[in-house]
Design a protein around this motif. Sequence first.
Motif, PDB file in Angstrom:
ATOM      1  N   LYS A 139      -5.991   1.847  -5.573  1.00  0.00           N
ATOM      2  CA  LYS A 139      -4.784   1.498  -4.813  1.00  0.00           C
ATOM      3  C   LYS A 139      -4.952   2.010  -3.386  1.00  0.00           C
ATOM      4  O   LYS A 139      -5.099   3.225  -3.178  1.00  0.00           O
ATOM      5  CB  LYS A 139      -3.561   2.170  -5.457  1.00  0.00           C
ATOM      6  CG  LYS A 139      -2.261   1.886  -4.730  1.00  0.00           C
ATOM      7  CD  LYS A 139      -1.741   0.518  -5.071  1.00  0.00           C
ATOM      8  CE  LYS A 139      -0.444   0.208  -4.328  1.00  0.00           C
ATOM      9  NZ  LYS A 139       0.032  -1.146  -4.624  1.00  0.00           N
TER      10      LYS A 139
ATOM     11  N   PHE B 213      -4.318   8.276  -6.430  1.00  0.00           N
ATOM     12  CA  PHE B 213      -3.997   6.845  -6.328  1.00  0.00           C
ATOM     13  C   PHE B 213      -5.215   6.057  -5.884  1.00  0.00           C
ATOM     14  O   PHE B 213      -5.547   5.019  -6.452  1.00  0.00           O
ATOM     15  CB  PHE B 213      -2.841   6.621  -5.340  1.00  0.00           C
ATOM     16  CG  PHE B 213      -1.522   7.185  -5.818  1.00  0.00           C
ATOM     17  CD1 PHE B 213      -1.350   7.598  -7.129  1.00  0.00           C
ATOM     18  CD2 PHE B 213      -0.437   7.272  -4.956  1.00  0.00           C
ATOM     19  CE1 PHE B 213      -0.144   8.108  -7.568  1.00  0.00           C
ATOM     20  CE2 PHE B 213       0.779   7.776  -5.385  1.00  0.00           C
ATOM     21  CZ  PHE B 213       0.924   8.197  -6.690  1.00  0.00           C
TER      22      PHE B 213
ATOM     23  N   ARG C 193      -7.341   4.015   4.246  1.00  0.00           N
ATOM     24  CA  ARG C 193      -6.562   3.893   3.006  1.00  0.00           C
ATOM     25  C   ARG C 193      -7.410   3.572   1.782  1.00  0.00           C
ATOM     26  O   ARG C 193      -7.000   3.824   0.660  1.00  0.00           O
ATOM     27  CB  ARG C 193      -5.467   2.855   3.172  1.00  0.00           C
ATOM     28  CG  ARG C 193      -5.949   1.438   3.361  1.00  0.00           C
ATOM     29  CD  ARG C 193      -4.816   0.532   3.730  1.00  0.00           C
ATOM     30  NE  ARG C 193      -4.294   0.819   5.076  1.00  0.00           N
ATOM     31  CZ  ARG C 193      -3.206   0.272   5.573  1.00  0.00           C
ATOM     32  NH1 ARG C 193      -2.499  -0.553   4.848  1.00  0.00           N
ATOM     33  NH2 ARG C 193      -2.818   0.541   6.800  1.00  0.00           N
TER      34      ARG C 193
ATOM     35  N   ASP D 203       0.859  -1.181   0.000  1.00  0.00           N
ATOM     36  CA  ASP D 203       0.000   0.000   0.000  1.00  0.00           C
ATOM     37  C   ASP D 203       0.897   1.233   0.000  1.00  0.00           C
ATOM     38  O   ASP D 203       2.035   1.179   0.456  1.00  0.00           O
ATOM     39  CB  ASP D 203      -0.901  -0.002   1.239  1.00  0.00           C
ATOM     40  CG  ASP D 203      -1.948  -1.113   1.168  1.00  0.00           C
ATOM     41  OD1 ASP D 203      -2.026  -1.774   0.103  1.00  0.00           O
ATOM     42  OD2 ASP D 203      -2.653  -1.324   2.162  1.00  0.00           O
ATOM     43  N   TYR D 204       0.359   2.331  -0.520  1.00  0.00           N
ATOM     44  CA  TYR D 204       1.179   3.535  -0.647  1.00  0.00           C
ATOM     45  C   TYR D 204       0.895   4.521   0.478  1.00  0.00           C
ATOM     46  O   TYR D 204      -0.176   4.509   1.082  1.00  0.00           O
ATOM     47  CB  TYR D 204       0.906   4.223  -1.992  1.00  0.00           C
ATOM     48  CG  TYR D 204       1.665   3.611  -3.165  1.00  0.00           C
ATOM     49  CD1 TYR D 204       1.927   2.245  -3.230  1.00  0.00           C
ATOM     50  CD2 TYR D 204       2.119   4.409  -4.217  1.00  0.00           C
ATOM     51  CE1 TYR D 204       2.615   1.704  -4.302  1.00  0.00           C
ATOM     52  CE2 TYR D 204       2.806   3.867  -5.303  1.00  0.00           C
ATOM     53  CZ  TYR D 204       3.043   2.510  -5.333  1.00  0.00           C
ATOM     54  OH  TYR D 204       3.731   1.972  -6.395  1.00  0.00           O
TER      55      TYR D 204
ATOM     56  N   ARG E 276      -2.693  11.362  -2.963  1.00  0.00           N
ATOM     57  CA  ARG E 276      -3.423  10.274  -2.307  1.00  0.00           C
ATOM     58  C   ARG E 276      -4.724   9.986  -3.026  1.00  0.00           C
ATOM     59  O   ARG E 276      -5.056   8.851  -3.326  1.00  0.00           O
ATOM     60  CB  ARG E 276      -3.735  10.611  -0.843  1.00  0.00           C
ATOM     61  CG  ARG E 276      -4.163   9.374  -0.052  1.00  0.00           C
ATOM     62  CD  ARG E 276      -5.341   9.599   0.886  1.00  0.00           C
ATOM     63  NE  ARG E 276      -6.626   9.617   0.225  1.00  0.00           N
ATOM     64  CZ  ARG E 276      -7.453   8.559   0.124  1.00  0.00           C
ATOM     65  NH1 ARG E 276      -7.108   7.383   0.620  1.00  0.00           N
ATOM     66  NH2 ARG E 276      -8.612   8.676  -0.490  1.00  0.00           N
TER      67      ARG E 276
ATOM     68  N   THR F 210      -4.203   3.801  -0.405  1.00  0.00           N
ATOM     69  CA  THR F 210      -3.172   4.818  -0.213  1.00  0.00           C
ATOM     70  C   THR F 210      -3.509   5.676   0.994  1.00  0.00           C
ATOM     71  O   THR F 210      -4.640   6.137   1.137  1.00  0.00           O
ATOM     72  CB  THR F 210      -3.057   5.711  -1.456  1.00  0.00           C
ATOM     73  OG1 THR F 210      -2.860   4.886  -2.601  1.00  0.00           O
ATOM     74  CG2 THR F 210      -1.887   6.678  -1.345  1.00  0.00           C
TER      75      THR F 210
END
Lengths: 759, 66
Positions: free
Chosen positions: A622, A617, A638, A605-606, A614, A624
Amino acid sequence: MDRDLIREREARCLAEQPPACTATCPVHVDARGMIDHLRRGDFDGALASFVRSVPFPRTLARVCDRPCEHACRRAEAGETVAIGELERACVAHGKPPASRRAGRAVVKDRRVAVVGGGLSGLTATCDLAFKGFGVVLFEAGPRLGGRLLELSEAQLPAQALEADLEQLTTLGVELRLSSPVQSALALTDEFDAVIAATGASTGCLDGLELTGDGQLRLDPLTGATSHPKVFGAPPCASPIFAVHLGRRAASSIDRLFQKASLTFGREQEGPFKTRLFTRTAGLTPAPQVPVPSSGYARDEAVAEATRCIACSCRECLDACPFLAHHGSYPKRYIREIYNNDCIVLGQHKANRLANTCALCGLCAEVCPEKLGMAETCREARESMVAKGKMPPSTHEFALRDLEFSQGPDFALARNAPGTTHSEVVFFPGCHLSASSPEQVEKVYALLRQQLGPVGLHLGCCGAPAQWAGRKDLAASTLAAAKATWAGLGARRVITACPSCTLAFRTGCPELEVDSLWTVLAGLELPAGPQLAEPLAIHDPCSARHDRPSQDAARALLERRGVTIVEPAYTREKTTCCSFGGLMSFANPAVAEKLVRQRLAERDADYVTYCAMCRDNFAARGKPTLHLLDVLFGEAGARARKPPGFSQRRRARQALKARLLAGLWASPLPQGATPMDLSIDDTVAAQLEQRLILQEEVEAAIAAAEHTGEKLIKRSNGHFIASYRPAKVTYWVEYSPRGAGFTVHAVWSHRMELSGGTAP
Amino acid sequence: MIPSPPEELECARCRKLLVPATVTVKYLGNEFPVELLRCPGCGRVHVPEALAMGKMLQVEELLEDK
């Protein structure tokens, strides 16, 4: 745009530099091009490519001393590519191109004498005859070939040389075998120019200036002698260099006849060092395909050809999907953008190119010459704006958002509650306020708690105006911010958005601008859970050169127990999330490629410290986190869906209202009750993609319901309303639902209808 | 493929069925005639979604780059 600046930039791009093999070859055989044909099994094409540079392919494929192979970059992983053997395979398996004939229909009335039938003399003879000059070749011995005649049949089959020399006949060269020349100088009476290519025998050089060891004194660039009509090719051990020397003398004579400069633009004749950058790190080593004594068979040659790494500089193209997308390289892009800028009438085909760049500066970071596209694209945009040629639709929506942020719905400047002066001001920026307004409140509370009275400033930094080429608007937005801070008494601004940080640091160098991350790194954090998991960190592109913020973000993550995973492109080489430069508005398809390439870099995870990154993404599914999510114990956030454009506006409005009511006890007057609209996911996606705000939908429906001016779809009874507040007409298909409405579709156009009374 | 029958649209004010008419559309100083449905009473015109987001958008982009 400045033409000299453009030229200087173009010259820095290495994409058109030749590979090392070609630059090292005295006659610049395009080995990369030849091998490209071979890789595809095209031996005819490969041979044609070889023959373009060498006059005697059958011979040179056998006798060349192959300096190219010493320069081959494949040697850094495995062995050098067997270029010489591949040339031999081209000759063996390719269809020989037709013999060279004089290139011009009209034979020119100049006559040249070439003295010496070795490789240099033969090359000069063929080159000059090909150009249409009358050439007489004098050879002292009974046969042509010079030192080639000393080679064994295995080294050079006599038949190969014979076949190569057949072109002398088709080119109409007059051969004088067994004709020793007494004086090269004396030939100038009969001929317009003379080439002395006599190898080691120097008997005929009387009257010409010689060196200490009795050799002809030659100009190293042109092969000129002390006599203006006589040129020379010195004796030379390398066969391919001998070809170059003969060609050099022939080229000088051609220039002489054309009354052109003998020296201009010849620096890169003969071997030179290429500036091409080629990445060899990470190459899988591969050994050469063994060479049988009979030379490569077709399949062996193809296998060896596939070992060639086709040297090219792709540093920026690999790093940036935008640059790769347009199928060329910066040198060409810069030229296209410049030419586009010069067009007065006609289609500006490179508008989109100049407007798509994220202006993020990654290309300059990865370029061996530090050449970036951002300056050129930014200048082009500013020029388009100045000339009134900026496509109206490109940035209008983003600039309307800037206007919103600077307007009464969001803009706010206050000293800390209960104070009349603020040395320090917190500037959260548009994106964090739109995406995580509650975190703005938490951060502001934390700052006041630990730093004392900190003022608050809500507004825009002007970055979108800069990206849109609107220097005027960027400057006025910045000036407004400065005036606000002066009013608050602020000398230090704390920014939560890396784009604001950069805009203010560049625009207000007299002010102390600190990123929230370096500030928080020095503060006590609220208690929160440890996050014992790996997260891939994405540095926002605006923080590319902000080492302290990069370090602070990492330190803060480590305080929460995060194991930091660095992506391939990180810190000063970080990528853009596709919002930079307003790319996602100018070219959504390329923006998509950019963000997808970034997300494919790491499985973890980013985490990032820009709200826009953020959201971009997370919008692609994804998971993030924003750094603040980690710090405030909201790691579950996230997968949070990013807000749409309308929601981003409402969030900012609500944040301002909450802050005013909560901290300064000045509640805003109650706004109008929003219309009760039912919008499903399909329509919500349409709104986002077509850049239509919910307030425009509401206005269209309200007007239609108020005036009764609408259409009815007979098939389903839906209403169709349209509304043109300014430059865009919005259309809404809807139906009543209780006290509200269901929206079935939204669309828009910029064209104006005339000839009717309708919209 | 059989083309779908044209959508029947009614003007809510005039209570009349819209009929095909040639309408002029303008953008950035350029004008084009377009066949659209129009109310024979008040002249209200309909721009269908497919046209607005398709051909019309393409032409707009083309003109913006001129």
